[in-house]
Design a protein around this motif. Structure first.
Motif, PDB file in Angstrom:
ATOM      1  N   SER A 146       4.791 -41.484  -0.133  1.00 52.41           N
ATOM      2  CA  SER A 146       6.077 -43.025   0.166  1.00 52.41           C
ATOM      3  C   SER A 146       6.910 -42.480   1.133  1.00 52.41           C
ATOM      4  N   GLN A 147       7.341 -43.816   1.285  1.00 55.86           N
ATOM      5  CA  GLN A 147       8.179 -44.015   2.853  1.00 55.86           C
ATOM      6  C   GLN A 147       9.186 -44.763   2.102  1.00 55.86           C
ATOM      7  N   ILE A 148       9.800 -44.359   0.763  1.00 50.37           N
ATOM      8  CA  ILE A 148      11.030 -45.298   0.062  1.00 50.37           C
ATOM      9  C   ILE A 148      11.933 -44.608   0.561  1.00 50.37           C
ATOM     10  N   ALA A 149      13.136 -44.555   1.882  1.00 51.22           N
ATOM     11  CA  ALA A 149      14.373 -43.707   1.831  1.00 51.22           C
ATOM     12  C   ALA A 149      15.078 -43.751   1.149  1.00 51.22           C
ATOM     13  N   LEU A 150      15.645 -43.005   0.053  1.00 52.34           N
ATOM     14  CA  LEU A 150      17.791 -42.918  -0.032  1.00 52.34           C
ATOM     15  C   LEU A 150      18.351 -43.043   0.893  1.00 52.34           C
ATOM     16  N   ALA A 151      17.967 -43.555   2.230  1.00 53.08           N
ATOM     17  CA  ALA A 151      19.603 -44.623   3.270  1.00 53.08           C
ATOM     18  C   ALA A 151      19.168 -46.048   2.116  1.00 53.08           C
ATOM     19  N   GLY A 152      17.937 -46.457   1.832  1.00 51.10           N
ATOM     20  CA  GLY A 152      17.850 -47.756   0.889  1.00 51.10           C
ATOM     21  C   GLY A 152      18.702 -48.112  -0.528  1.00 51.10           C
ATOM     22  N   ALA A 153      18.462 -47.169  -0.916  1.00 50.42           N
ATOM     23  CA  ALA A 153      19.509 -46.747  -2.409  1.00 50.42           C
ATOM     24  C   ALA A 153      20.162 -47.717  -3.099  1.00 50.42           C
ATOM     25  N   GLN A 154      20.503 -48.610  -3.738  1.00 50.13           N
ATOM     26  CA  GLN A 154      22.193 -49.254  -4.354  1.00 50.13           C
ATOM     27  C   GLN A 154      22.783 -48.439  -5.497  1.00 50.13           C
ATOM     28  N   PRO A 155      24.083 -48.472  -5.276  1.00 47.43           N
ATOM     29  CA  PRO A 155      24.497 -48.607  -6.809  1.00 47.43           C
ATOM     30  C   PRO A 155      24.303 -48.656  -7.877  1.00 47.43           C
ATOM     31  N   ARG A 156      23.966 -47.054  -9.126  1.00 45.60           N
ATOM     32  CA  ARG A 156      23.342 -47.215 -10.488  1.00 45.60           C
ATOM     33  C   ARG A 156      21.657 -47.008 -10.434  1.00 45.60           C
ATOM     34  N   ASP A 157      21.325 -47.440  -8.935  1.00 47.43           N
ATOM     35  CA  ASP A 157      19.980 -46.711  -8.077  1.00 47.43           C
ATOM     36  C   ASP A 157      20.200 -45.094  -9.577  1.00 47.43           C
ATOM     37  N   VAL A 158      18.868 -44.191 -10.721  1.00 43.86           N
ATOM     38  CA  VAL A 158      18.797 -43.437 -10.470  1.00 43.86           C
ATOM     39  C   VAL A 158      17.267 -42.893  -9.956  1.00 43.86           C
ATOM     40  N   VAL A 159      17.150 -41.878  -9.423  1.00 44.83           N
ATOM     41  CA  VAL A 159      15.813 -42.070  -8.558  1.00 44.83           C
ATOM     42  C   VAL A 159      15.861 -40.062  -8.208  1.00 44.83           C
ATOM     43  N   LYS A 160      14.153 -39.776  -7.906  1.00 45.66           N
ATOM     44  CA  LYS A 160      13.681 -38.513  -8.100  1.00 45.66           C
ATOM     45  C   LYS A 160      13.600 -39.034  -6.785  1.00 45.66           C
ATOM     46  N   ILE A 161      13.562 -37.398  -6.087  1.00 52.19           N
ATOM     47  CA  ILE A 161      13.017 -36.993  -4.652  1.00 52.19           C
ATOM     48  C   ILE A 161      11.731 -36.891  -4.306  1.00 52.19           C
ATOM     49  N   GLU A 162      10.778 -37.390  -3.620  1.00 56.16           N
ATOM     50  CA  GLU A 162       9.345 -36.721  -3.636  1.00 56.16           C
ATOM     51  C   GLU A 162       9.441 -36.218  -2.032  1.00 56.16           C
ATOM     52  N   ASP A 212      22.344 -41.418   8.061  1.00 58.48           N
ATOM     53  CA  ASP A 212      21.234 -41.232   8.964  1.00 58.48           C
ATOM     54  C   ASP A 212      20.211 -39.640   8.539  1.00 58.48           C
ATOM     55  N   LEU A 213      20.875 -39.412   7.271  1.00 59.75           N
ATOM     56  CA  LEU A 213      20.686 -37.838   6.879  1.00 59.75           C
ATOM     57  C   LEU A 213      19.552 -38.260   5.289  1.00 59.75           C
ATOM     58  N   ALA A 214      20.962 -39.349   4.508  1.00 55.23           N
ATOM     59  CA  ALA A 214      19.889 -40.263   3.702  1.00 55.23           C
ATOM     60  C   ALA A 214      18.940 -40.466   4.447  1.00 55.23           C
TER      61      ALA A 214
END
Length: 230
Positions: A146-162, A212-214
């Motif tokens: 996956s190339q979907i970074a946490l830095a691009g997440a939005q409020p109320r998103d629920v995500v799982k780290i890969e 940056d860390l996200a």
């Protein structure tokens, strides 16, 4: 013999690094290689020329460096060794996940194919290293990350780290301390404007993470969901 061994290890390091940069950035420049390897640009130019003469890479000015099939095979063999070693060091020996990368760098060139297979069997033929990176299979196939970074997440998103980047041990220590590890589920509570930090819920804790860390934390495409769609 020692010089030949050192040269062989250097070739493997270059091919592995080219492969990893291709995964991270697509186009691989000699300047990016120099930065990642911590060597002078002139050294990279000389080595890339040598690798091209060995039919391991293709290099065209202003178009970057590209692995040829023979070079990719060597790179994937080294990556398989490296990631199996990381997992073995973490699971069998209890080494912290921020230390296994550097140790595997030192060992990846010297383990035998027999030891590689014994480690894989002892670990149950694993598919991921401690940081969530895919381990190439015995036949050197590897799934796309996956190339979907946490830095691009939005409020109320629920995500799982890969997976997370393993380039900076201090970053890994901090991410582990706040629970941002592969397979963790994270709720995004707020995202500050103007490239500000993200406020996250990880388990029962709320943490703040700089953008940056996200950008070094990547999300599962299959399990990323948004509460805004429910």
């Amino acid at each position: 013999m020692l010089n030949e061994t050192v040269a062989s290890h250097a070739i493997e390091d270059y091919l592995k690094t080219i492969y990893l940069l291709q995964q991270d950035e697509g186009r691989v420049t000699t300047s990016a290689l120099a930065r990642r390897l911590g060597v002078a640009a002139a050294s990279v130019t000389n080595m890339v020329k040598r690798l091209a003469e060995m039919n391991l890479v293709r290099h065209a000015p202003y178009h970057g460096v590209e692995l040829l099939p023979a070079g990719e095979k060597i790179a994937l063999e080294v990556v398989r060794h490296h990631r199996l070693l990381e997992l073995y060091l973490a699971e069998a020996l209890g080494m912290p996940w921020d230390q296994v990368h550097a140790e595997a760098d030192r060992l990846e060139h010297v383990i035998s194919e027999d030891l590689e297979e014994r480690m894989a069997a002892a670990l149950g033929q694993p598919t991921m290293d401690p940081h969530g990176h895919p381990i190439p299979s015995r036949d050197l196939t590897v799934p796309e990350r996956s190339q979907i970074a946490l830095a691009g997440a939005q409020p109320r998103d629920v995500v799982k780290i890969e997976w997370v980047s393993d380039l900076d041990p201090a970053h890994l220590r901090y991410l582990a301390a706040i629970g941002l590890v592969p397979q963790a589920t994270v709720e995004v509570l707020d995202v500050a404007p103007f490239n500000g930090p993200l406020r996250l819920r990880v388990g029962r804790s709320e943490v703040s993470l700089g953008r940056d860390l996200a950008a070094e934390v990547f999300l599962s495409r299959a399990t990323s969901v948004s509460l805004r769609d429910t």
